[in-house]
Design an enzyme around this catalytic site. Structure first.
Site, short mmCIF file in Angstrom:
data_model
loop_
_atom_site.label_atom_id
_atom_site.label_comp_id
_atom_site.label_asym_id
_atom_site.label_seq_id
_atom_site.Cartn_x
_atom_site.Cartn_y
_atom_site.Cartn_z
N HIS A 198 1.26 -0.97 0.23
CA HIS A 198 0.09 -0.06 0.06
C HIS A 198 1.07 1.53 0.05
CE1 HIS A 198 -2.73 -2.79 2.57
NE2 HIS A 198 -3.59 -2.33 1.08
N ARG A 245 -1.76 -6.27 -8.31
CA ARG A 245 -0.95 -7.42 -8.17
C ARG A 245 -0.66 -8.66 -9.38
NH1 ARG A 245 -3.77 -7.76 -2.22
NH2 ARG A 245 -4.55 -7.23 -3.99
P1 ADP Z 1 -5.24 -6.23 0.97
O1 ADP Z 1 -6.93 -6.30 1.55
O2 ADP Z 1 -5.57 -7.17 -0.31
O3 ADP Z 1 -4.05 -5.35 1.18
P2 ADP Z 1 -7.44 -3.58 -0.01
O4 ADP Z 1 -8.32 -3.61 0.60
O5 ADP Z 1 -6.13 -2.75 1.75
O6 ADP Z 1 -5.97 -4.63 0.29
O7 ADP Z 1 -6.39 -2.77 -0.91
C1 ADP Z 1 -6.59 -1.29 -0.94
C2 ADP Z 1 -5.96 -1.66 -2.33
O8 ADP Z 1 -4.26 -1.70 -2.41
C3 ADP Z 1 -6.41 -2.25 -3.73
O9 ADP Z 1 -5.95 -1.74 -4.49
C4 ADP Z 1 -5.10 -3.14 -3.67
O10 ADP Z 1 -5.35 -4.16 -5.23
C5 ADP Z 1 -4.39 -2.33 -3.13
N1 ADP Z 1 -2.70 -3.53 -2.26
C6 ADP Z 1 -3.31 -4.51 -1.82
N2 ADP Z 1 -2.15 -5.26 -1.97
C7 ADP Z 1 -0.61 -4.64 -2.53
C8 ADP Z 1 0.35 -4.53 -3.19
N3 ADP Z 1 1.14 -5.93 -2.54
N4 ADP Z 1 0.98 -3.81 -3.50
C9 ADP Z 1 0.48 -3.02 -4.62
N5 ADP Z 1 -1.02 -2.49 -4.69
C10 ADP Z 1 -1.11 -3.26 -3.02
#
Ligand code: ADP
Length: 160
Positions: free
Chosen positions: A17, A90
């Protein structure tokens, strides 16, 4: 002022994130995290705890804000006058869902465009569920979360 919103559960925020938020914040005047309250994922942390961890983890960047939302991302974008929504990609498997969301959000709010940013290779397999699972079993997650998130996970799981 060009504002982008970054919607998600962030339960808790991790390096994947942070990487997306750092890069997106350079492309806009302000980046606002939209932290989903009523997530179907049944979050471990309260919305306020997740916001506090985001703000502490992103304090090295000065054009970041974070607010919770119980409603539609499209309405949040309208409320904060955002021109764009950023989402991380991802895997190819993320694409279909993101494509549907982007199309629906544009239908609901035509003044906002969704941008999909490809994750850095080292974070491809990282997600909040993995972070919580490994932390609960006392594994080392220090490469994937900030110290404040480590402390909060330890407290939640009663680890010292
Ligand atoms: P998660 O629980 O899978 O970490 P979230 O609902 O908090 O996901 O995700 C918020 C945003 O961050 C989404 O656009 C998700 O694709 C993105 N995201 C989550 N993990 C990653 C990662 N490892 N790399 C890049 N973007 C990510």
């Amino acid at each position: 002022m060009r504002i982008v919103i970054y919607p998600g559960t962030f339960d808790p925020i991790h390096s994947g994130h942070i990487d997306i938020a750092e890069r997106a914040s350079r492309l806009f005047d302000k980046l606002i995290f939209a932290v989903a309250v009523n997530s179907y994922k049944k979050p471990l942390f309260s919305a306020q705890e997740r916001i506090d961890m985001i703000l502490e983890s992103m304090k090295h960047i000065n054009n970041i804000e974070a607010f919770s939302t119980e409603g539609l991302v499209a309405d949040f974008a309208r409320e904060y006058k955002a021109v764009a929504i950023i989402r991380g990609l991802r895997h190819v498997s993320d694409f279909e869902f993101e494509f549907q969301m982007a199309t629906m959000n544009h239908h609901l709010n035509s003044s906002v465009s969704t941008l999909l940013m490809v994750t850095s290779e080292k974070y491809i397999h990282l997600n909040s569920s993995v972070v919580k699972d490994v932390a609960r079993l006392k594994g080392d997650i220090s490469n994937f979360v900030t110290p404040v998130v480590m402390e909060n996970l330890k407290a939640k799981f009663g680890l010292t």
